[in-house]
Enzyme design. Structure first.
Site, PDB file in Angstrom:
ATOM      1  N   GLU A 220       0.844  -1.190   0.000  1.00 50.77           N
ATOM      2  CA  GLU A 220       0.000   0.000   0.000  1.00 50.77           C
ATOM      3  C   GLU A 220       0.881   1.243   0.000  1.00 50.77           C
ATOM      4  OE1 GLU A 220      -2.877  -0.304   3.228  1.00 50.77           O
ATOM      5  OE2 GLU A 220      -2.685  -2.499   3.191  1.00 50.77           O
ATOM      6  N   GLU A 330      -9.874   6.088   2.269  1.00 49.49           N
ATOM      7  CA  GLU A 330     -10.261   5.347   3.469  1.00 49.49           C
ATOM      8  C   GLU A 330     -10.202   6.284   4.661  1.00 49.49           C
ATOM      9  OE1 GLU A 330      -8.658   1.569   6.218  1.00 49.49           O
ATOM     10  OE2 GLU A 330      -7.598   2.172   4.397  1.00 49.49           O
TER      11      GLU A 330
END
Length: 415
Positions: A220, A330
């Site tokens: 990520e 997110e």
């Protein structure tokens, strides 16, 4: 400056030792946590950890944003303490950088930068590492939780998230299940985060395996605002990885041993500046993650800088290729009693507001088995709380396949 900073470091160590000798001290970990008692044993463990993560530097740079950037010899960096990398030979350059087949996409934007580059530079054969401080560990509540994901991700997916985690994402609309990397351009914002334990981010995911089998491997990278980790509300470049569904491996940035850095000009976890303004100039960064065909390592490129790589030894399921890629936003919602957080995602505006107002990720590309970048043809989108944070696909000749995403969190329809 280097001599001064080294003196400060020595003084801090002396203070820690004095505190240990008195048994228990009272430390203010953060404005949210207030004062808490820290035992001599815990303080000694923190001290030992800081010595393992803050390697001796050739020189140090005091950044205007408050960070201290240590210039650490490349062969002395923390990643090499990982037992899996005991016999690892550092790969200073990838064997190949993916080439692109497709159009050239442009827009009226400027690139973001890291402010510490304005006041100093790290010499060749060193890597730029943001120094970890005792306050950073104390904010986490314990050394075991420091730099980790806060909530359990088991039996979760991006479209069926763990409690408290909310997403607005996009993913390729195809039956393809072999990916060798991905590239995307992100505009940079500084969303409001309601409390220290919440965060807001924009990122890419490269994954293989599953939560159900506890063998999920992820890579990520993106930007985030996370006061609990960094002690401020700055927007920062971050990375994360796990090899077993966030269970016992992986962490943010360099806070556990794994990612091998090669760049002396990019500090992972370093603040990004300037950020985009509503209705004004948009600032961007482009991230490329790909599997180097020569070494099998997963490399990270930030704009034109080769930052480093995740060694193939870290992974099981990502040792060959990824089975999915995702891009998006997110947040974490920790608000009690069902009241939604006001933490913003992206710019804090809904995607319908469009360019210069909403957050976007544009020019989506993936890497195939021939180490070639190709434009994504179409995407699917998902928002699990669309009244709080939404996502909307977009495409034109300048941007390629792209999308806007984000929102303000708590509002009349998101309570």
């Amino acid at each position: 400056m280097s001599l001064f900073l080294n003196s400060v470091r020595s003084l801090l160590v002396i203070q820690l030792l004095l505190a240990i000798s008195y048994g228990i001290i009272n430390v203010s970990a953060s404005s949210d946590a207030g004062n808490r008692q820290v035992s001599a044993l815990e303080l000694e463990e923190i001290k030992q950890y800081l010595e393992s993560i803050n390697k001796p530097a050739l020189n140090s740079i005091q950044s205007p944003d408050g960070d201290i950037i240590d210039c650490v010899p490349v062969d002395k960096q923390p990643a090499l303490d990982n037992p899996l990398l005991r016999n690892h030979t550092i790969q200073m350059m990838p064997s190949m950088i993916p080439t692109y087949r497709g159009g050239n996409y442009t827009t009226n934007t400027e690139n973001v930068r890291q402010l510490w580059n304005d006041v100093g530079s790290c010499p060749n054969r060193t890597v730029a590492i943001r120094r970890t401080k005792i306050e950073d560990v104390l904010r986490a509540g314990s050394l075991s939780e420091f730099g980790k994901k806060k909530l359990s991700y088991r039996s979760s997916t991006l479209t069926s998230p763990p409690p408290g985690h909310e997403y607005a994402i996009a993913y390729p609309e195809s039956t393809q299940n072999q990916f060798y990397g991905t590239k995307a351009t992100f505009n940079i914002w500084n969303p409001d985060v309601e409390v220290s334990g919440e965060f807001s981010l924009s990122q890419l995911w490269v994954t293989a395996g599953s939560y159900e089998n506890s063998d999920l491997n992820t890579i990520e990278a993106g930007w985030q605002v996370y006061p609990l980790i960094y002690g401020d509300n700055s927007t920062r470049l971050f990375i994360y990885w796990t090899a077993n569904a966030y269970s016992s491996t992986g962490c943010y940035n360099l806070r556990c041993h794994g990612f091998v850095q090669t760049s002396n000009s990019v500090a992972i976890g370093g603040a990004l500046s300037p950020v985009s303004t509503y209705g004004g100039m948009q600032y961007e960064m482009t991230l490329l993650v790909w599997k180097d065909p020569g070494s099998g390592n997963w490399w990270l490129k930030f704009d034109d800088a080769l930052v480093g790589y995740w060694p193939s030894e870290l992974f099981t399921r990502l040792s060959s290729y990824a089975t999915s890629v995702n891009w998006g936003g997110e947040i974490v919602n920790t608000s009690p009693n069902g009241v939604h957080t006001s933490t913003g995602m992206g710019s804090g505006r809904f995607p319908a507001e469009g360019f210069r107002k909403a957050s976007y990720i544009r020019n989506l590309q993936n890497v195939d088995s021939t180490n070639t970048l190709y434009p994504v043809q179409s995407i699917s989108t998902h928002a699990d709380h669309p009244n709080c944070y939404d996502v909307k696909s977009y495409e034109d000749t300048d941007w390629g396949v792209s999308f806007f995403f984000g929102g303000p969190g708590k509002n009349s329809l998101c309570t």
